[in-house]
Design a protein around this motif. Structure first.
Motif, short mmCIF file in Angstrom:
data_model
loop_
_atom_site.label_atom_id
_atom_site.label_comp_id
_atom_site.label_asym_id
_atom_site.label_seq_id
_atom_site.Cartn_x
_atom_site.Cartn_y
_atom_site.Cartn_z
N UNK A 151 0.83 -1.28 -0.12
CA UNK A 151 0.04 0.04 -0.12
C UNK A 151 0.68 1.27 -0.08
N UNK A 152 1.95 1.37 0.73
CA UNK A 152 2.63 2.40 0.82
C UNK A 152 3.55 2.69 -0.45
N UNK A 153 3.95 1.51 -1.20
CA UNK A 153 4.74 1.64 -2.40
C UNK A 153 3.67 2.26 -3.43
N UNK A 154 2.40 1.70 -3.43
CA UNK A 154 1.25 2.44 -4.27
C UNK A 154 1.00 3.86 -4.07
N UNK A 155 0.84 4.06 -2.86
CA UNK A 155 0.31 5.38 -2.53
C UNK A 155 1.53 6.51 -2.72
N UNK A 156 2.74 6.11 -2.30
CA UNK A 156 3.80 7.22 -2.24
C UNK A 156 4.73 7.11 -3.54
N UNK A 157 4.43 6.03 -4.45
CA UNK A 157 5.12 5.85 -5.76
C UNK A 157 6.65 5.72 -5.37
N UNK A 158 6.76 4.73 -4.89
CA UNK A 158 8.22 4.82 -4.02
C UNK A 158 8.69 2.96 -3.79
N UNK A 159 9.91 2.83 -3.78
CA UNK A 159 10.18 1.34 -3.39
C UNK A 159 10.03 1.01 -1.95
N UNK A 160 9.66 -0.33 -1.58
CA UNK A 160 9.60 -0.57 -0.20
C UNK A 160 10.22 -1.80 -0.17
N UNK A 161 10.53 -2.26 0.76
CA UNK A 161 11.52 -3.62 1.06
C UNK A 161 11.02 -4.39 2.28
N UNK A 162 10.84 -5.66 1.96
CA UNK A 162 10.41 -6.67 3.11
C UNK A 162 11.66 -7.59 3.19
N UNK A 163 12.58 -7.65 4.47
CA UNK A 163 13.57 -8.75 4.69
C UNK A 163 12.97 -9.97 5.49
N UNK A 164 13.10 -11.03 5.05
CA UNK A 164 12.55 -12.25 5.42
C UNK A 164 13.67 -13.13 5.97
N UNK A 165 13.82 -13.41 7.32
CA UNK A 165 14.91 -14.31 7.76
C UNK A 165 14.55 -15.69 7.04
N UNK A 166 15.47 -16.67 6.52
CA UNK A 166 15.11 -17.79 6.15
C UNK A 166 14.55 -18.85 6.89
N UNK A 167 14.75 -18.84 8.16
CA UNK A 167 14.11 -19.80 9.07
C UNK A 167 12.65 -19.22 9.30
N UNK A 168 12.32 -18.22 9.13
CA UNK A 168 11.03 -17.66 9.22
C UNK A 168 10.06 -18.09 8.00
N UNK A 169 10.73 -18.25 7.01
CA UNK A 169 10.03 -18.49 5.69
C UNK A 169 9.43 -19.73 5.79
N UNK A 170 10.03 -20.92 6.67
CA UNK A 170 9.55 -22.16 6.46
C UNK A 170 8.47 -22.61 7.85
N UNK A 171 8.33 -21.66 8.62
CA UNK A 171 7.55 -21.90 9.72
C UNK A 171 6.15 -21.75 9.26
N UNK A 172 5.26 -22.82 9.95
CA UNK A 172 3.78 -22.68 9.96
C UNK A 172 3.37 -21.02 10.18
N UNK A 173 2.39 -20.78 9.17
CA UNK A 173 1.82 -19.48 9.09
C UNK A 173 0.81 -19.36 10.21
N UNK A 174 0.67 -18.27 11.04
CA UNK A 174 -0.24 -17.89 12.24
C UNK A 174 -0.90 -16.67 11.89
N UNK A 175 -2.07 -16.48 11.60
CA UNK A 175 -2.79 -15.25 11.68
C UNK A 175 -2.52 -14.79 13.07
N UNK A 176 -2.62 -13.20 12.97
CA UNK A 176 -2.36 -12.29 14.40
C UNK A 176 -3.54 -12.71 15.30
N UNK A 177 -3.38 -12.80 16.51
CA UNK A 177 -4.19 -13.32 17.32
C UNK A 177 -5.14 -11.92 17.59
N UNK A 178 -6.46 -12.11 18.12
CA UNK A 178 -7.01 -11.03 18.55
C UNK A 178 -6.77 -10.61 20.03
N UNK A 179 -5.75 -9.98 20.22
CA UNK A 179 -5.12 -9.72 21.40
C UNK A 179 -4.30 -8.36 21.52
#
Length: 598
Positions: A151-179
């Motif tokens: 959303x920020x890339x589109x709204x600001x017409x600019x590059x954005x970056x997400x950095x993903x540690x390689x061990x996190x990439x293989x973990x089971x996905x969990x939705x954020x809890x309602x907390x």
């Protein structure tokens, strides 16, 4: 099998509308590649385009954003893969394009331990992706990282970056809890309608209505406002110059369109800016103040969607923050038709003379082929809806001046960054944005040797999947880093430095044939037209190699006394190509004074 973090990322990107990702694999990002592989043939599939180098992948993402109007996405592994993206991301930053880079990182437990390929990526990307750069640390965090980065890339017409540690990439996905302390983000972005206030439109109209000699300058921000620009220009009896990134904003068959501006620009653009009493700038970040009116000599109005770009090139009297097309439509009813057409008539006469001058320059003899003739012969043969890309260097001069754009065509290059090596990755990205349109790339031999030759292999890999196979890479082979050579002579007053400027002679056309493409070689000007026709009619990608003369100078539209002095100094110091340099420069300058008489 449970959904991994990487599976969720691919799915989420698809939900955001991403259909192509440009990149190169590596163990630091293997989790995401595994997820893309698992998605093949399913509803959430995203096509992966394998570049030959991560820098080229970032250029492709930037160009894809330019040509499609959508988010460009690139991906790379940790360490050197991530650092290689930097140049292409700066291209997106300086040309205001929405690009998301996804990069790998070492495992979280290893970070801070001087581990192999461990780089402080947050710090490294902070300048180029200052709008948003973040490293993921938990599965529940990834959802809002993706949503915010897109959303920020589109709204600001600019590059954005997400950095993903390689061990996190293989973990089971969990939705954020309602907390407390969690975020629950959503998908979707619709660009707002941005318009100036009525009072500001009135003030702008007052300035423009008072002007007797109105000049317009349009850039990339006006690419979607062609009809509106024409309507306003006609109402004001104005002439209109184009910044390089705005080359496709107006067709060149309009007699009052003066063409490009600046060092790569035209005499009519320069003359118009020096003689106007009012300047209307629309969607342009053109940087060179010396080619705009002198401060105090003209009043100014600027339209730009980014308030940060207001009044930094010329002191504007009124700044209108808004979308170019909508703002021009709102401005038009406030403008009064100019009764005296002498100003526009003088511009049209200047433009008509200029096209004759370019014709004469292009047909001046050279050894063996005049580089201007390459673009001049292409211009009338450009297919409808063609997309043209250019590299930086002397070929950009001929792209800027000699190519006549028609309605429906698109053109671009690395503008703000002016990086070498962007033309072929730009052309490849154009094919993914518009696979049914013909694409032509104009490239110097220096850029070909730097990295574009490798990307011909990418074309060889993918071209059979394109609906329209027409893809022509034209190489200006002059064995010289030509733009810099002439800058050494004209700007620095130094002769050509053979050690830095001379480059090896390579058979680019034969290389094309070696990798399964078609090659055409031209070293005779009489064969150039038919060579273009063959290339544009080919049912497979073509490399058209033209042996061009490095001593044809890329003359600026106005030669200053200092530039003339520096040229003389370079001769006095003993230029290695003195004879050809003098002949080439003399022919071009004399053609300006006595067109058709040499």
């Amino acid at each position: 099998m449970s959904q991994t973090v990487s599976d969720f990322i691919v799915q989420r990107l698809h939900q955001w509308g991403v259909r192509h990702i440009f990149g190169y694999p590596g163990d630091g990002i293997n989790g995401v590649f595994g997820a893309m592989n698992r998605a093949q043939g399913k509803e959430g599939e995203i096509g992966f385009v394998q570049a030959r180098h991560e820098e080229m992948a970032a250029f492709m993402a930037s160009a894809y954003a330019k040509f499609s109007g959508q988010l460009g996405v690139c991906i790379a592994t940790s360490g050197p893969g991530a650092s290689h993206l930097i140049t292409g991301l700066y291209d997106a930053l300086l040309d205001h394009q929405p690009v998301l880079a996804i990069v790998g990182q070492q495992a979280r437990n290893a970070l801070g331990g001087h581990y192999q390929q461990e780089i402080d990526l947050l710090s490294m990307f902070k300048d180029v992706a200052g709008a948003y750069v973040m490293q993921a640390s938990s599965p529940a965090q990834v959802r809002h990282l993706i949503d915010r980065a897109v959303r920020i890339a589109l709204a600001r017409r600019a590059p954005t970056v997400i950095i993903l540690p390689n061990d996190l990439q293989e973990e089971p996905y969990e939705s954020p809890p309602r907390a407390h302390g969690t975020l629950h983000s959503g998908i979707g972005y619709s660009a707002p309608s941005i318009m100036p206030r009525e009072a500001d439109l009135d003030r702008a109209a007052e300035v423009l209505n008072a002007g007797k000699k109105v000049a317009m300058l349009v850039g990339a921000g006006a690419l979607g406002a062609t009809d509106e620009v024409i309507a306003v220009a006609d109402r004001l009896s104005a002439g209109c110059a184009k910044a390089l990134l705005g080359k496709a904003a107006l067709p060149d068959d309009l007699p009052w369109v003066t063409g490009s501006i600046g060092l790569l620009g035209t005499e009519p653009s320069y003359n118009m800016m020096m003689e106007c009493d009012t300047l209307l700038m629309v969607g342009s970040a053109f940087p060179y103040a010396e080619f705009l009116p002198k401060e105090g000599a003209a009043r100014g109005v600027q339209i730009d969607i980014d308030a940060g770009m207001m009044s930094i090139r010329f002191p504007m009297e009124v700044g209108l923050v808004g979308d170019a097309a909508e703002t021009l439509r709102a401005l038009l009813p406030r403008l009064k038709p100019k009764s005296d057409g002498a100003w526009r008539q003088s511009i049209e006469a200047d433009v008509a003379t200029w096209w004759k001058t370019l014709d004469g320059r292009a047909h001046q003899p050279a050894a063996p082929v005049n580089p201007q003739l390459v673009a001049w012969e292409l211009s009338p043969r450009l297919p409808d809806r063609a997309i043209i890309t250019s590299d930086s260097g002397s070929c950009a001069n001929w792209f800027a001046r000699d190519l006549k754009m028609r309605r429906g065509m698109t053109a671009s290059l690395s503008g703000g960054l002016a990086s070498m090596g962007a033309a072929v990755p730009y052309a490849l990205a154009a094919k993914y944005a518009h696979p049914d349109r013909p694409v032509i790339a104009l490239v110097g031999d220096g850029a070909m040797q730097m990295n574009n030759m490798a990307e011909l292999i990418t074309a060889a890999k993918y071209w059979r999947s394109w609906r329209d196979p027409r893809f022509v890479v034209c190489v200006f082979n002059n064995e010289d880093l030509n733009q810099v050579t002439w800058e050494q002579r004209i700007i620095n007053g130094d002769p050509k430095f053979e050690a830095s400027q001379r480059i090896p002679d390579v058979s680019y056309s034969r290389f094309a044939e070696l990798i399964g493409l078609r090659g055409i070689f031209v070293d005779t000007p009489q064969l150039l037209g038919s060579a273009w026709e063959q290339a544009l009619a080919s049912e497979m990608p073509v490399v058209l190699e033209v042996k061009t003369d490095p001593e044809v100078p890329p003359l600026p539209p106005h030669i200053t006394l200092q530039q003339a002095k520096n040229f003389s100094l370079a001769l006095l110091k003993g230029d290695p190509n003195e004879s050809g340099m003098i002949k080439g420069a003399a022919r071009q300058v004399l053609e300006t004074i006595l067109p058709g008489k040499q």
